[in-house]
Design a protein around this motif. Structure first.
Motif, PDB file in Angstrom:
ATOM      1  N   ALA A 138      45.586  46.581  41.162  1.00  0.00           N
ATOM      2  CA  ALA A 138      45.698  47.390  42.379  1.00  0.00           C
ATOM      3  C   ALA A 138      45.091  48.765  42.168  1.00  0.00           C
ATOM      4  CB  ALA A 138      47.170  47.504  42.792  1.00  0.00           C
ATOM      5  N   GLY A 139      45.378  49.366  41.003  1.00  0.00           N
ATOM      6  CA  GLY A 139      44.805  50.673  40.704  1.00  0.00           C
ATOM      7  C   GLY A 139      43.294  50.628  40.572  1.00  0.00           C
ATOM      8  N   SER A 140      42.777  49.571  39.924  1.00  0.00           N
ATOM      9  CA  SER A 140      41.327  49.440  39.749  1.00  0.00           C
ATOM     10  C   SER A 140      40.623  49.237  41.084  1.00  0.00           C
ATOM     11  CB  SER A 140      41.014  48.282  38.805  1.00  0.00           C
ATOM     12  OG  SER A 140      41.597  48.486  37.538  1.00  0.00           O
ATOM     13  N   LEU A 141      41.196  48.378  41.922  1.00  0.00           N
ATOM     14  CA  LEU A 141      40.598  48.129  43.235  1.00  0.00           C
ATOM     15  C   LEU A 141      40.665  49.364  44.121  1.00  0.00           C
ATOM     16  CD1 LEU A 141      41.962  44.531  43.943  1.00  0.00           C
ATOM     17  CD2 LEU A 141      39.607  45.171  43.379  1.00  0.00           C
ATOM     18  N   ALA A 142      41.773  50.100  44.038  1.00  0.00           N
ATOM     19  CA  ALA A 142      41.893  51.333  44.818  1.00  0.00           C
ATOM     20  C   ALA A 142      40.864  52.364  44.360  1.00  0.00           C
ATOM     21  CB  ALA A 142      43.309  51.897  44.676  1.00  0.00           C
ATOM     22  N   LEU A 146      26.776  48.972  40.510  1.00  0.00           N
ATOM     23  CA  LEU A 146      27.219  49.154  39.121  1.00  0.00           C
ATOM     24  C   LEU A 146      28.655  49.640  39.061  1.00  0.00           C
ATOM     25  CD1 LEU A 146      25.214  48.463  36.891  1.00  0.00           C
ATOM     26  CD2 LEU A 146      24.018  49.229  38.934  1.00  0.00           C
ATOM     27  N   THR A 147      29.100  50.361  40.101  1.00  0.00           N
ATOM     28  CA  THR A 147      30.493  50.794  40.162  1.00  0.00           C
ATOM     29  C   THR A 147      31.424  49.595  40.265  1.00  0.00           C
ATOM     30  OG1 THR A 147      29.862  52.879  41.237  1.00  0.00           O
ATOM     31  CG2 THR A 147      32.138  52.166  41.482  1.00  0.00           C
ATOM     32  N   ILE A 148      31.027  48.610  41.080  1.00  0.00           N
ATOM     33  CA  ILE A 148      31.843  47.408  41.245  1.00  0.00           C
ATOM     34  C   ILE A 148      31.867  46.596  39.953  1.00  0.00           C
ATOM     35  CG2 ILE A 148      32.088  45.274  42.561  1.00  0.00           C
ATOM     36  CD1 ILE A 148      30.687  46.706  44.888  1.00  0.00           C
ATOM     37  N   LEU A 149      30.704  46.440  39.324  1.00  0.00           N
ATOM     38  CA  LEU A 149      30.640  45.680  38.071  1.00  0.00           C
ATOM     39  C   LEU A 149      31.384  46.393  36.948  1.00  0.00           C
ATOM     40  CD1 LEU A 149      26.894  44.539  38.155  1.00  0.00           C
ATOM     41  CD2 LEU A 149      28.925  43.129  38.592  1.00  0.00           C
ATOM     42  N   GLY A 150      31.308  47.723  36.930  1.00  0.00           N
ATOM     43  CA  GLY A 150      31.981  48.488  35.884  1.00  0.00           C
ATOM     44  C   GLY A 150      33.489  48.442  35.980  1.00  0.00           C
ATOM     45  N   ALA A 151      34.021  48.045  37.150  1.00  0.00           N
ATOM     46  CA  ALA A 151      35.475  47.959  37.306  1.00  0.00           C
ATOM     47  C   ALA A 151      36.061  46.816  36.487  1.00  0.00           C
ATOM     48  CB  ALA A 151      35.831  47.792  38.775  1.00  0.00           C
TER      49      ALA A 151
END
Length: 345
Positions: free
Chosen positions: A112-116, A169-174
């Protein structure tokens, strides 16, 4: 971004204000290290600069001491909307991941924290791109005169989508970020040889620094490629100073490994870890210290403590009451006292 346990004695606006002020001060103190990190990631040539100190010294000599804080204004400005969006998104994801009994596992909480964080980063991504452009430009011969000028210039010259260059890259880096968070959490009891609920304040502080260092290291290659994509532009001198030429994210990975080796994906990691772990400037120490001081001021203003210089509780005040409830209770007693003082016939 560090998170604090929610205190019901603060209002939502007070929590946001405390977090914003703490983040602004800590960002401002570590801005030179952030500049050295971005310059190393992008590959901007600064003479024969070696390491964060050499890069900072070269910038100081070439552009003056103010140049060490290039891009810091936009980084501080984006804190408040980014924190607000992240908080709202986190609450939505927590409700989504909570089971029928109202419980949520630690893994789901981390997700939840990562997706937020991902949602808030995407929403405020243009400001991050502008920060990178302001850092890599020369202050003596600037292409952008400020935040608004940079936004309008990029939009007019390169189009709206250019403001989101590298957002994938932000999405992949999550993914490695979440994996690193879970890895640290699962091994905390082994590291400290004790249960999590008995960790001291110093141990929790060390846990935050350790988790930040691990997650930043794992996701750093994605951040490096993102910075190069943000800085690259045919409208800037030397294409933004990027040291490799590429046609997309995958090609950028390939060109970095081809020109500099695999370790080239971690250029600038030293300066980043110095900032995160507080070896030179205590980033999280300043953040937590500022947050706690602002929190004490708000608690004193709300009537829960006797002084903003300490946590000494106000006698007779129920600490479980929310600020609005405490204000209504005080108003009730004050009104009752006034009525009791009126003369009766």
């Amino acid at each position: 971004m560090a998170t604090w346990r929610r205190d019901g004695r603060l209002t939502g606006s007070q929590r946001l204000l405390c977090a914003g002020l703490a983040g602004t001060l800590s960002l401002s103190l570590t801005a030179p290290l952030e500049l050295a990190t971005v310059l190393a990631q992008v590959g901007v040539v600064r003479g024969r600069a070696r390491g964060p100190w050499g890069a900072g010294l070269c910038v100081w000599r070439a552009e003056g001491p103010r140049a060490l804080w290039k891009g810091n204004a936009v980084a501080c400005l984006r804190l408040f909307p980014c924190s607000a969006v992240q908080l709202a998104a986190y609450r939505k994801f927590v409700v989504l991941f909570t089971d029928d009994l109202g419980h949520i596992s630690q893994w789901r909480s981390i997700m939840a924290g990562s997706l937020a964080g991902m949602v808030s980063t995407i929403v405020t991504y243009p400001t991050d791109l502008i920060k990178t452009r302001l850092i890599v430009q020369n202050m003596l011969e600037p292409s952008y005169r400020g935040i608004l000028h940079a936004f309008s210039t990029i939009y007019q010259q390169e189009g709206f989508l250019a403001l989101y260059r590298g957002v994938s890259l932000t999405i992949l880096g999550a993914l490695p970020f979440s994996a690193g968070s879970l890895l640290v959490y699962m091994n905390l009891e082994k590291i400290w040889n004790g249960p999590r609920d008995r960790f001291s304040l110093l141990q929790n502080f060390a846990n935050v620094c350790l988790a930040a260092a691990v997650t930043q290291t794992l996701s750093f290659p994605f951040d490096t490629v993102k910075r190069k994509m943000q800085a690259q532009s045919s409208y800037l001198p030397h294409c933004g100073g990027v040291d490799v030429h590429f046609s997309g994210a995958v090609d950028c990975f390939r060109q970095i490994v081809k020109a500099q080796g695999v370790l080239g994906l971690w250029n600038g990691l030293t300066a980043n870890l110095l900032k995160v772990r507080g070896v030179i400037v205590p980033y999280f120490g300043v953040m937590f210290g500022t947050f706690e001081f602002c929190k004490r001021i708000c608690l004193y203003q709300n009537g829960y403590i006797l002084s903003p210089l300490s946590y000494k509780l106000t006698p007779g005040v129920d600490q479980s009451l929310k600020p609005q409830e405490l204000r209504e209770l005080k108003k009730f007693f004050k009104t009752g006292q006034l009525k009791s003082k009126k003369p009766t016939l």
